[in-house]
Design a protein around this motif. Structure first.
Motif, PDB file in Angstrom:
ATOM      1  N   GLY A 103      11.756   4.599   3.959  1.00 40.55           N
ATOM      2  CA  GLY A 103      12.019   5.049   2.463  1.00 40.55           C
ATOM      3  C   GLY A 103      10.731   4.728   1.482  1.00 40.55           C
ATOM      4  O   GLY A 103      11.068   4.475   0.285  1.00 40.55           O
ATOM      5  N   ARG A 104       9.725   4.618   1.961  1.00 41.63           N
ATOM      6  CA  ARG A 104       8.224   4.409   1.308  1.00 41.63           C
ATOM      7  C   ARG A 104       7.547   5.762   1.437  1.00 41.63           C
ATOM      8  O   ARG A 104       7.247   6.559   2.557  1.00 41.63           O
ATOM      9  N   ILE A 105       6.469   5.952   0.451  1.00 36.81           N
ATOM     10  CA  ILE A 105       5.444   7.046   0.446  1.00 36.81           C
ATOM     11  C   ILE A 105       4.287   6.434   0.687  1.00 36.81           C
ATOM     12  O   ILE A 105       3.872   5.468  -0.016  1.00 36.81           O
ATOM     13  N   ARG A 106       3.556   7.018   1.381  1.00 38.03           N
ATOM     14  CA  ARG A 106       1.905   6.690   1.496  1.00 38.03           C
ATOM     15  C   ARG A 106       1.017   6.994   0.474  1.00 38.03           C
ATOM     16  O   ARG A 106      -0.128   6.646   0.285  1.00 38.03           O
ATOM     17  N   ARG A 148       0.758  -1.260  -0.038  1.00 34.67           N
ATOM     18  CA  ARG A 148       0.311  -0.133   0.090  1.00 34.67           C
ATOM     19  C   ARG A 148       0.783   1.170  -0.078  1.00 34.67           C
ATOM     20  O   ARG A 148       0.431   2.352   0.169  1.00 34.67           O
ATOM     21  N   THR A 149       1.928   1.244  -0.305  1.00 30.23           N
ATOM     22  CA  THR A 149       2.975   2.156  -0.199  1.00 30.23           C
ATOM     23  C   THR A 149       4.177   1.990  -1.656  1.00 30.23           C
ATOM     24  O   THR A 149       3.836   1.200  -2.222  1.00 30.23           O
ATOM     25  N   LEU A 150       4.920   3.145  -1.828  1.00 31.50           N
ATOM     26  CA  LEU A 150       5.675   3.084  -2.932  1.00 31.50           C
ATOM     27  C   LEU A 150       7.030   3.737  -2.551  1.00 31.50           C
ATOM     28  O   LEU A 150       6.979   4.370  -1.699  1.00 31.50           O
ATOM     29  N   PRO A 151       8.029   3.157  -3.466  1.00 34.08           N
ATOM     30  CA  PRO A 151       9.297   3.578  -3.012  1.00 34.08           C
ATOM     31  C   PRO A 151       9.439   4.925  -3.108  1.00 34.08           C
ATOM     32  O   PRO A 151       8.791   5.511  -3.968  1.00 34.08           O
ATOM     33  N   ASP A 152      10.314   5.662  -2.496  1.00 34.85           N
ATOM     34  CA  ASP A 152      10.524   7.068  -2.424  1.00 34.85           C
ATOM     35  C   ASP A 152      12.142   7.197  -2.828  1.00 34.85           C
ATOM     36  O   ASP A 152      12.918   7.244  -1.896  1.00 34.85           O
ATOM     37  N   PRO A 153      12.314   6.985  -4.013  1.00 38.09           N
ATOM     38  CA  PRO A 153      13.748   7.144  -4.425  1.00 38.09           C
ATOM     39  C   PRO A 153      14.599   8.473  -4.156  1.00 38.09           C
ATOM     40  O   PRO A 153      15.707   8.324  -3.931  1.00 38.09           O
ATOM     41  N   GLY A 154      13.888   9.454  -3.964  1.00 38.65           N
ATOM     42  CA  GLY A 154      14.365  10.744  -3.716  1.00 38.65           C
ATOM     43  C   GLY A 154      14.646  11.025  -2.080  1.00 38.65           C
ATOM     44  O   GLY A 154      15.335  12.251  -2.081  1.00 38.65           O
TER      45      GLY A 154
END
Length: 102
Positions: free
Chosen positions: A97-100, A78-84
């Motif tokens: 390191g994940r965004i919701r 239910r989250t996405l990687p936050d590469p930045g």
């Protein structure tokens, strides 16, 4: 910090209930704006669970570990990687390191 938090008898129940509330949110992605206070984020709850896991005896660690693995799977879904955004203080704590929201 860690010893003080670990002495709270409701630490695990509180952490698990934060995930339960978050996972009841409708939709594919978790709402990032639900809580935005240090110490109250679900990532903080995951930190608490990680700390508890380090201090439990083997049998209890395995039991809680299975539950945490299910939480991790759902959180990752239910989250996405936050590469930045990967500050060094998050080392070993992938959940920071994940965004919701997308």
């Amino acid at each position: 910090m860690e010893d003080e938090r670990l002495s709270r008898p409701d630490l695990v129940v509180d952490a698990l209930s934060r995930f339960e509330r978050a996972f009841r949110q409708p939709g594919r992605f978790l709402n990032a704006s639900e809580v935005w206070q240090p110490g109250l984020e679900i990532e903080d709850a995951r930190d608490d669970l990680e700390e508890v896991l380090r201090h439990l005896p083997r049998g209890a660690r395995a039991d809680l570990g299975r539950l945490v693995a299910r939480i991790d799977t759902e959180y990752e879904r239910r989250t996405l990687p936050d590469p930045g955004w990967v500050p060094e203080w998050t080392a070993g704590r992938w959940w920071w390191g994940r965004i919701r929201e997308r």
